[in-house]
Design a protein around this motif. Sequence first.
Motif, PDB file in Angstrom:
ATOM      1  N   GLU A 189       0.820  -1.223   0.000  1.00 11.78           N
ATOM      2  CA  GLU A 189       0.000   0.000   0.000  1.00 11.78           C
ATOM      3  C   GLU A 189       0.851   1.270   0.000  1.00 11.78           C
ATOM      4  O   GLU A 189       0.549   2.245   0.691  1.00 11.78           O
ATOM      5  N   GLY A 190       1.912   1.244  -0.810  1.00 13.17           N
ATOM      6  CA  GLY A 190       2.710   2.459  -0.993  1.00 13.17           C
ATOM      7  C   GLY A 190       3.551   2.853   0.197  1.00 13.17           C
ATOM      8  O   GLY A 190       4.054   3.976   0.246  1.00 13.17           O
ATOM      9  N   THR A 191       3.771   1.950   1.151  1.00 15.37           N
ATOM     10  CA  THR A 191       4.549   2.327   2.338  1.00 15.37           C
ATOM     11  C   THR A 191       6.034   2.031   2.198  1.00 15.37           C
ATOM     12  O   THR A 191       6.825   2.433   3.043  1.00 15.37           O
ATOM     13  N   LEU A 192       6.423   1.322   1.126  1.00 10.81           N
ATOM     14  CA  LEU A 192       7.842   0.976   0.946  1.00 10.81           C
ATOM     15  C   LEU A 192       8.440   1.631  -0.297  1.00 10.81           C
ATOM     16  O   LEU A 192       9.646   1.507  -0.537  1.00 10.81           O
ATOM     17  N   GLY A 193       7.617   2.286  -1.086  1.00  9.52           N
ATOM     18  CA  GLY A 193       8.097   2.875  -2.322  1.00  9.52           C
ATOM     19  C   GLY A 193       6.921   3.084  -3.265  1.00  9.52           C
ATOM     20  O   GLY A 193       5.787   2.720  -2.937  1.00  9.52           O
ATOM     21  N   ILE A 194       7.208   3.672  -4.414  1.00 13.48           N
ATOM     22  CA  ILE A 194       6.149   3.948  -5.386  1.00 13.48           C
ATOM     23  C   ILE A 194       6.353   3.055  -6.606  1.00 13.48           C
ATOM     24  O   ILE A 194       7.372   3.163  -7.303  1.00 13.48           O
ATOM     25  N   ILE A 195       5.410   2.172  -6.844  1.00 14.28           N
ATOM     26  CA  ILE A 195       5.472   1.300  -8.014  1.00 14.28           C
ATOM     27  C   ILE A 195       5.265   2.154  -9.265  1.00 14.28           C
ATOM     28  O   ILE A 195       4.271   2.873  -9.367  1.00 14.28           O
TER      29      ILE A 195
ATOM     30  N   PHE B 171      13.526   0.145   4.583  1.00 19.73           N
ATOM     31  CA  PHE B 171      13.290   0.791   3.282  1.00 19.73           C
ATOM     32  C   PHE B 171      13.098   2.302   3.429  1.00 19.73           C
ATOM     33  O   PHE B 171      13.478   3.059   2.554  1.00 19.73           O
ATOM     34  N   ASP B 172      12.473   2.716   4.511  1.00 18.73           N
ATOM     35  CA  ASP B 172      12.007   4.107   4.619  1.00 18.73           C
ATOM     36  C   ASP B 172      12.356   4.668   5.995  1.00 18.73           C
ATOM     37  O   ASP B 172      11.469   4.923   6.823  1.00 18.73           O
ATOM     38  N   PRO B 173      13.662   4.886   6.246  1.00 23.98           N
ATOM     39  CA  PRO B 173      14.069   5.311   7.598  1.00 23.98           C
ATOM     40  C   PRO B 173      13.421   6.623   8.036  1.00 23.98           C
ATOM     41  O   PRO B 173      13.214   6.824   9.229  1.00 23.98           O
ATOM     42  N   ASN B 174      13.095   7.499   7.085  1.00 24.04           N
ATOM     43  CA  ASN B 174      12.439   8.755   7.471  1.00 24.04           C
ATOM     44  C   ASN B 174      10.929   8.623   7.579  1.00 24.04           C
ATOM     45  O   ASN B 174      10.246   9.579   7.966  1.00 24.04           O
ATOM     46  N   GLY B 175      10.406   7.477   7.197  1.00 19.99           N
ATOM     47  CA  GLY B 175       8.965   7.247   7.325  1.00 19.99           C
ATOM     48  C   GLY B 175       8.095   8.155   6.484  1.00 19.99           C
ATOM     49  O   GLY B 175       6.927   8.408   6.821  1.00 19.99           O
ATOM     50  N   ILE B 176       8.637   8.616   5.337  1.00 18.97           N
ATOM     51  CA  ILE B 176       7.853   9.585   4.543  1.00 18.97           C
ATOM     52  C   ILE B 176       6.772   8.937   3.682  1.00 18.97           C
ATOM     53  O   ILE B 176       5.876   9.614   3.203  1.00 18.97           O
ATOM     54  N   MET B 177       6.862   7.604   3.447  1.00 22.47           N
ATOM     55  CA  MET B 177       5.973   6.975   2.465  1.00 22.47           C
ATOM     56  C   MET B 177       4.616   6.613   3.080  1.00 22.47           C
ATOM     57  O   MET B 177       4.520   5.692   3.882  1.00 22.47           O
ATOM     58  N   ASN B 178       3.594   7.310   2.658  1.00 22.26           N
ATOM     59  CA  ASN B 178       2.212   7.038   3.062  1.00 22.26           C
ATOM     60  C   ASN B 178       2.085   6.833   4.583  1.00 22.26           C
ATOM     61  O   ASN B 178       1.622   5.770   5.042  1.00 22.26           O
TER      62      ASN B 178
END
Lengths: 539, 539
Positions: free
Chosen positions: A265-271, A524-531
């Motif tokens: 659901e877009g929490t690890l990157g943008i497909i 994957f997202d240390p800053n937690g910016i994804m969704n």
Amino acid sequence: MRAAQALRALCISRLPRPVSDIFTSKPTSYLRAPHFQTTPYSTSSPQQKLAADMHPHIKRSTAFKSLDDADINHFKSFLEPSQVITDQSEVQPYNTDWMKKYRGQTVVVLRPKTTEEVQKIVRYCNEKKLAVCPQGGNTGLVGGSVPVFDEVVISLTLMNQVRSLDEVSGAFVADAGLVLETADNYLAERGFIFPLDLGAKGTATIGGNVATNAGGLRLLRYGSLHGTVLGLEVVLPDGTLFSNLSTLRKDNTGYDLKQLFIGAEGTLGIITGVSIMAPRRPNAVNVAVLALDSFELVQESFARAKRDLGEILSAFEFWDQAAAEVVHKYVSHVKNPFMEGDRPAPAFGVLIETSGSVKEHDDEKLSRFLESLMEDSIVTDGVVADSETQAKALWGVRESITEGLSRAGAAYKYDISMPVPKLYSAVEDMRERLASKGFFEQGRVARVVGFGHLGDGNLHLNIGGPQYDKEVAEAIEPYVFQWLKELDGSISAEHGLGLHKAEHLHYSKPDRMISIMKQIKDLFDPNGIMNPYKYLPKS
Amino acid sequence: MRAAQALRALCISRLPRPVSDIFTSKPTSYLRAPHFQTTPYSTSSPQQKLAADMHPHIKRSTAFKSLDDADINHFKSFLEPSQVITDQSEVQPYNTDWMKKYRGQTVVVLRPKTTEEVQKIVRYCNEKKLAVCPQGGNTGLVGGSVPVFDEVVISLTLMNQVRSLDEVSGAFVADAGLVLETADNYLAERGFIFPLDLGAKGTATIGGNVATNAGGLRLLRYGSLHGTVLGLEVVLPDGTLFSNLSTLRKDNTGYDLKQLFIGAEGTLGIITGVSIMAPRRPNAVNVAVLALDSFELVQESFARAKRDLGEILSAFEFWDQAAAEVVHKYVSHVKNPFMEGDRPAPAFGVLIETSGSVKEHDDEKLSRFLESLMEDSIVTDGVVADSETQAKALWGVRESITEGLSRAGAAYKYDISMPVPKLYSAVEDMRERLASKGFFEQGRVARVVGFGHLGDGNLHLNIGGPQYDKEVAEAIEPYVFQWLKELDGSISAEHGLGLHKAEHLHYSKPDRMISIMKQIKDLFDPNGIMNPYKYLPKS
């Protein structure tokens, strides 16, 4: 159609009315998936509540920067003006989901046209700690595709090109923002089929489908996206590219990392790109609807369908009496073949679809199967579509249930899965529980309805009443989740977690698994910016 | 069988000999997968070289403790004597792979009977920093299942019970150490089929199959394990339990972590239980073998098979003239139907298998399909099996290729995948390359052979010669890997990485993906005790 004739003959010999009567009227207008029509039928105030206000336990993270003019100017430095939307009336549709249940507060929508543009946007957002909300067709059901606060919306809908189709293997590669129906039409013209179908196909994007691991109507036949997706192109939260757009059916070289993005659901990157195995399109499709007296018989018919229809069985859907009555009462353009005049709906309805390569073989298999069901008194009645129009009309009986429920009043909706033999006890148990509290007598609950994809063990449990009632809601939840936990069921079979179910994850997954999920997210997202604010419970 | 008769009639009208002749002799003894027979045919000295000596760049990690008596006594404190093997002659089979290509140096083999015992072992090993090597049936092909140095072998073969089968949904749950053939027989008795089949089925365990993401013979029909596995129970490297033995077909609650263990080759944890979707067993199976003049025609026949056989196509295998000649010359008990007398093998052979629920329908589809191939001159000859014995004999033509190659001398073997249209150019290109170096003239290379699972884009490329030749080896490798990299192919389609291909991973995966894989490995296994020295390249 031989199967249709055989069954009709059987039915006529058992019933006073010719079952084909239901098709003598003009073809009903067919609503593929009324719950995805673009103008939602649910009544919502023009100034609908903010998602943030409805979830007061969620606070905007102070770790994220607020967008300013310098950020907008930076985006405009490499995107065309039409790709940077800041006009608030134009932004609004991206802030609101189709159910008008979730409303976010973004002030900017970016519409990249290339993977490189997505990379530039994400790299910048990561550096500046701007939170982002990736968005496809925005047809999600759990509030995953709209922002909660001021996350930058990155809409993929301008990335909508087919990249390639290998007509020998069926490997199909396309941009993530390609609309599912467009993809399926492209494939249909070349003799192939997209291995996923769902009501929102006219709006949903294939990237969004993969990001939510959409289940839909073809799962019984073609399996889940975890099996059919061959490769993905993903922009990671730091802006680097995860480039794995493989067209290979077999590749055992290292951990199958693409699987993590399917349903993330877009929490690890943008497909940004999808490679998927497209099967050959079946030449022949048959649809039958059956009436049955008990859930045990529904299960028996399913076991026999798997045995006798085997490789051509492509859908096995069911609904209960309450579901049929709601459609009958509230969706006038759909006709239930078993409810002519004042006849009550049968205890259970089942829709069976077959898809195969040789029509006469499929007709024969279906005919034999239906005859055996009648002979063994497993079904009490049945009809088979004689044309594509009739097939669509029969699908309409199943697919209008959501519309009927919505027209009937307020509904508490659960998309759950559990072992098939337990499936209907979820409905019966809930019905008893609410009755024991006097909610039916008091007119606070009108119905408990069960329907869904039996072949996938997927139940849509709906409790309907005149309006939202806090006490009723509290009698249902968390009871239903606890009930599922004891059965090792899932609190979200196909809709995902989003904003709605993030905090309930512990009912379906043990703590150890949730803690690994959080570690994966941090990796994957240390800053937690994804969704942010969604998917995983707050730590 | 109508299909057989129809095709036979066609063949007879085109050929001077009746093709059914090949079946007039006594049924040939059928070798399911000669390369997995328990007594390996490859000649190896009694004192075969150590894997460590053959890979001198790999050093035993000093981070790992060496096993001592206190460790052995600890294991004996909760395991029965028969579960702790230290007698070196009994240990030896666990140190050596079936090809006798890899030999490890473990001094102890532990054989837990329960998941709790596996947890106790792993927790202790992690605390003491004892490296471990999980082992199933030990039928791997890349040296993944035997230790390199003194890793503690944990054999799962005593955990071999069926746990449950849901006869409505087909969800099947069993211990990881259950032998694949035993699982399939159990399911067959109940009308179901294990969605994976491979030559080593009599020895391989289902946990090992999942750990290596085995491909095998049913992938074309039932898809990969990433789609069919429903849940896993895994003992993580710290001894905690990853308990996700779901029987649900749909569950969208969080990252699908089980996917990481599928194909991880025991580097992230030890699989102790498997839940998998077992389809209904097909009632009817047909097998045909065809002769074709070019690889273009092989592709055309594959595209038509997908179109005309659709849902019943269950295998599409191919081999070239060189492969057929090797079998003809070195495997006397297998008869190629197209090589009677002095007739040369056709340029290409294809084996087609169909599996369906109604035999007469399948026969008719196959018959029509074969007729159209003959009419359009796509195939030059063909035979259809008339009985199960004949079907097995035809499969033998395909499955004896590995045995033939092995009997013919030394072979350099590659299990690779790439887009189907490019598949055979890998063989042609290699043949040209080795010819241009004069290796054929000098008698140092006897043949370049191509065969495999065309439907999966999976080629087994073999270069055969009288003995191992360093210069020939260097002409092949890394050239073949580089060649695959340029085509976005895979250096390991189904066999995995193990010890053999770990250092070559970069030819199939970009650096960014490899670095994420290493992070995932560190996340699960910070001490690196799980199956070390393999799978991922050294950092």
